[in-house]
Design a protein around this motif. Structure first.
Motif, PDB file in Angstrom:
ATOM      1  N   SER A  93       0.801  -1.226   0.000  1.00 29.97           N
ATOM      2  CA  SER A  93       0.000   0.000   0.000  1.00 29.97           C
ATOM      3  C   SER A  93       0.836   1.280   0.000  1.00 29.97           C
ATOM      4  CB  SER A  93      -0.970   0.014   1.174  1.00 29.97           C
ATOM      5  OG  SER A  93      -0.271   0.055   2.403  1.00 29.97           O
ATOM      6  N   GLU A  94       1.994   1.279   0.631  1.00 27.85           N
ATOM      7  CA  GLU A  94       2.799   2.502   0.655  1.00 27.85           C
ATOM      8  C   GLU A  94       3.366   2.834  -0.722  1.00 27.85           C
ATOM      9  OE1 GLU A  94       6.935   2.150   2.460  1.00 27.85           O
ATOM     10  OE2 GLU A  94       5.923   0.406   3.290  1.00 27.85           O
ATOM     11  N   PHE A  95       3.394   1.865  -1.633  1.00 22.91           N
ATOM     12  CA  PHE A  95       3.839   2.110  -3.000  1.00 22.91           C
ATOM     13  C   PHE A  95       2.665   2.424  -3.927  1.00 22.91           C
ATOM     14  CE2 PHE A  95       6.859  -0.865  -1.068  1.00 22.91           C
ATOM     15  CZ  PHE A  95       7.985  -0.057  -1.086  1.00 22.91           C
ATOM     16  N   VAL A  96       1.514   1.824  -3.635  1.00 20.12           N
ATOM     17  CA  VAL A  96       0.312   2.057  -4.436  1.00 20.12           C
ATOM     18  C   VAL A  96      -0.223   3.467  -4.179  1.00 20.12           C
ATOM     19  CG1 VAL A  96      -2.056   1.286  -4.861  1.00 20.12           C
ATOM     20  CG2 VAL A  96      -0.250  -0.401  -4.506  1.00 20.12           C
ATOM     21  N   SER A 142       3.743 -15.566  -9.163  1.00 18.08           N
ATOM     22  CA  SER A 142       3.529 -14.275  -8.523  1.00 18.08           C
ATOM     23  C   SER A 142       3.087 -13.262  -9.578  1.00 18.08           C
ATOM     24  CB  SER A 142       4.798 -13.808  -7.835  1.00 18.08           C
ATOM     25  OG  SER A 142       5.833 -13.657  -8.773  1.00 18.08           O
ATOM     26  N   LEU A 143       2.472 -12.206  -9.139  1.00 17.40           N
ATOM     27  CA  LEU A 143       1.931 -11.204 -10.041  1.00 17.40           C
ATOM     28  C   LEU A 143       2.591  -9.855  -9.819  1.00 17.40           C
ATOM     29  CD1 LEU A 143      -1.853 -12.066  -9.683  1.00 17.40           C
ATOM     30  CD2 LEU A 143      -0.271 -12.862 -11.426  1.00 17.40           C
ATOM     31  N   LYS A 144       2.563  -9.030 -10.834  1.00 13.20           N
ATOM     32  CA  LYS A 144       3.072  -7.667 -10.736  1.00 13.20           C
ATOM     33  C   LYS A 144       1.902  -6.711 -10.608  1.00 13.20           C
ATOM     34  CE  LYS A 144       6.934  -8.600 -13.765  1.00 13.20           C
ATOM     35  NZ  LYS A 144       7.508  -8.369 -15.087  1.00 13.20           N
ATOM     36  N   VAL A 145       2.143  -5.606  -9.933  1.00 16.90           N
ATOM     37  CA  VAL A 145       1.158  -4.540  -9.844  1.00 16.90           C
ATOM     38  C   VAL A 145       1.760  -3.307 -10.488  1.00 16.90           C
ATOM     39  CG1 VAL A 145      -0.061  -2.986  -8.274  1.00 16.90           C
ATOM     40  CG2 VAL A 145       0.053  -5.418  -7.756  1.00 16.90           C
ATOM     41  N   LEU A 146       1.038  -2.728 -11.437  1.00 15.74           N
ATOM     42  CA  LEU A 146       1.418  -1.459 -12.046  1.00 15.74           C
ATOM     43  C   LEU A 146       0.466  -0.408 -11.509  1.00 15.74           C
ATOM     44  CD1 LEU A 146       1.915  -2.491 -15.773  1.00 15.74           C
ATOM     45  CD2 LEU A 146       3.672  -2.077 -14.069  1.00 15.74           C
ATOM     46  N   CYS A 147       1.012   0.702 -11.057  1.00 13.39           N
ATOM     47  CA  CYS A 147       0.148   1.749 -10.525  1.00 13.39           C
ATOM     48  C   CYS A 147       0.659   3.119 -10.949  1.00 13.39           C
ATOM     49  CB  CYS A 147       0.034   1.658  -9.006  1.00 13.39           C
ATOM     50  SG  CYS A 147       1.582   1.644  -8.127  1.00 13.39           S
ATOM     51  N   TYR A 148      -0.258   4.036 -10.965  1.00 13.22           N
ATOM     52  CA  TYR A 148       0.031   5.428 -11.304  1.00 13.22           C
ATOM     53  C   TYR A 148      -0.659   6.292 -10.259  1.00 13.22           C
ATOM     54  CZ  TYR A 148       1.005   9.455 -14.269  1.00 13.22           C
ATOM     55  OH  TYR A 148       1.474  10.647 -14.766  1.00 13.22           O
ATOM     56  N   PRO A 149      -0.037   6.438  -9.087  1.00 12.65           N
ATOM     57  CA  PRO A 149      -0.679   7.174  -7.993  1.00 12.65           C
ATOM     58  C   PRO A 149      -0.818   8.661  -8.309  1.00 12.65           C
ATOM     59  CG  PRO A 149       1.564   6.580  -7.404  1.00 12.65           C
ATOM     60  CD  PRO A 149       1.276   5.937  -8.717  1.00 12.65           C
ATOM     61  N   LYS A 209     -10.325  22.001  -0.082  1.00  8.02           N
ATOM     62  CA  LYS A 209     -11.608  21.363   0.224  1.00  8.02           C
ATOM     63  C   LYS A 209     -11.439  19.945   0.782  1.00  8.02           C
ATOM     64  CE  LYS A 209     -12.574  19.569  -4.423  1.00  8.02           C
ATOM     65  NZ  LYS A 209     -13.499  19.648  -5.538  1.00  8.02           N
ATOM     66  N   TYR A 210     -10.252  19.344   0.621  1.00  6.83           N
ATOM     67  CA  TYR A 210     -10.004  17.994   1.128  1.00  6.83           C
ATOM     68  C   TYR A 210      -9.408  18.053   2.524  1.00  6.83           C
ATOM     69  CZ  TYR A 210     -10.427  16.731  -3.798  1.00  6.83           C
ATOM     70  OH  TYR A 210     -10.875  16.563  -5.075  1.00  6.83           O
ATOM     71  N   ASP A 211      -9.754  17.051   3.354  1.00  3.99           N
ATOM     72  CA  ASP A 211      -9.051  16.909   4.622  1.00  3.99           C
ATOM     73  C   ASP A 211      -7.580  16.723   4.272  1.00  3.99           C
ATOM     74  OD1 ASP A 211     -11.398  16.950   6.063  1.00  3.99           O
ATOM     75  OD2 ASP A 211     -11.640  14.772   6.046  1.00  3.99           O
ATOM     76  N   ARG A 212      -6.713  17.249   5.064  1.00  4.18           N
ATOM     77  CA  ARG A 212      -5.263  17.210   4.828  1.00  4.18           C
ATOM     78  C   ARG A 212      -4.857  17.993   3.580  1.00  4.18           C
ATOM     79  NH1 ARG A 212      -2.713  11.517   5.982  1.00  4.18           N
ATOM     80  NH2 ARG A 212      -2.808  11.614   8.234  1.00  4.18           N
ATOM     81  N   ASN A 213      -5.797  18.723   2.999  1.00  5.66           N
ATOM     82  CA  ASN A 213      -5.566  19.562   1.806  1.00  5.66           C
ATOM     83  C   ASN A 213      -5.142  18.779   0.573  1.00  5.66           C
ATOM     84  OD1 ASN A 213      -6.234  21.990   3.141  1.00  5.66           O
ATOM     85  ND2 ASN A 213      -4.213  21.993   4.071  1.00  5.66           N
ATOM     86  N   ALA A 214      -5.408  17.477   0.571  1.00  3.36           N
ATOM     87  CA  ALA A 214      -5.056  16.649  -0.584  1.00  3.36           C
ATOM     88  C   ALA A 214      -5.884  15.374  -0.577  1.00  3.36           C
ATOM     89  CB  ALA A 214      -3.571  16.315  -0.574  1.00  3.36           C
ATOM     90  N   PHE A 215      -6.109  14.837  -1.776  1.00  2.44           N
ATOM     91  CA  PHE A 215      -6.806  13.558  -1.958  1.00  2.44           C
ATOM     92  C   PHE A 215      -5.850  12.646  -2.707  1.00  2.44           C
ATOM     93  CE2 PHE A 215      -9.727  10.967  -4.690  1.00  2.44           C
ATOM     94  CZ  PHE A 215     -10.235  10.166  -3.677  1.00  2.44           C
ATOM     95  N   PHE A 216      -5.431  11.548  -2.060  1.00  2.00           N
ATOM     96  CA  PHE A 216      -4.492  10.596  -2.659  1.00  2.00           C
ATOM     97  C   PHE A 216      -5.249   9.371  -3.163  1.00  2.00           C
ATOM     98  CE2 PHE A 216      -1.910  13.062   0.223  1.00  2.00           C
ATOM     99  CZ  PHE A 216      -0.731  13.241  -0.479  1.00  2.00           C
ATOM    100  N   PHE A 217      -4.972   8.977  -4.402  1.00  2.00           N
ATOM    101  CA  PHE A 217      -5.554   7.740  -4.943  1.00  2.00           C
ATOM    102  C   PHE A 217      -4.653   7.153  -5.999  1.00  2.00           C
ATOM    103  CE2 PHE A 217      -7.028  11.170  -7.541  1.00  2.00           C
ATOM    104  CZ  PHE A 217      -7.187  10.674  -8.822  1.00  2.00           C
TER     105      PHE A 217
END
Length: 92
Positions: free
Chosen positions: A36-39, A70-77, A84-92
């Motif tokens: 999760s810290e990489f995603v 095993s599988l790979k995960v590709l992500c583009y965070p 307007k967001y809590d913490r002034n940012a929305f991470f996804f």
């Protein structure tokens, strides 16, 4: 081969969570906790393609005594910054 897709985001109460996945059960809570810290990383890695090798230890349908590949995960965070967001940012 694409085996599935999931959408995760940072929840201000729960932290990093998987909101949707297809097929259901693609990634379990333990596997997601491990990556999760990489995603959903901090701002430094947002907007960059990240590949995580051996992210999911067993392919869907593999039995515990005969693990699949095993599988790979590709992500583009991404991070949307706005007051307007809590913490002034929305991470996804």
């Amino acid at each position: 081969m694409l085996r599935g897709i999931f959408y995760s985001e940072f929840d201000n109460t729960l932290g990093r969570v998987v909101q949707y996945q297809a097929p259901e059960g693609l990634i379990d809570a333990e596997a997601f906790d491990n990556i999760s810290e990489f995603v959903i990383p901090g701002k430094d890695f947002c907007g960059a393609l990240i590949a995580i090798k051996d992210a999911l230890p067993r392919a869907q349908g593999a039995t515990s005594d005969a693990p699949g590949p095993s599988l790979k995960v590709l992500c583009y965070p991404l991070c949307c910054e706005d007051a307007k967001y809590d913490r002034n940012a929305f991470f996804f």
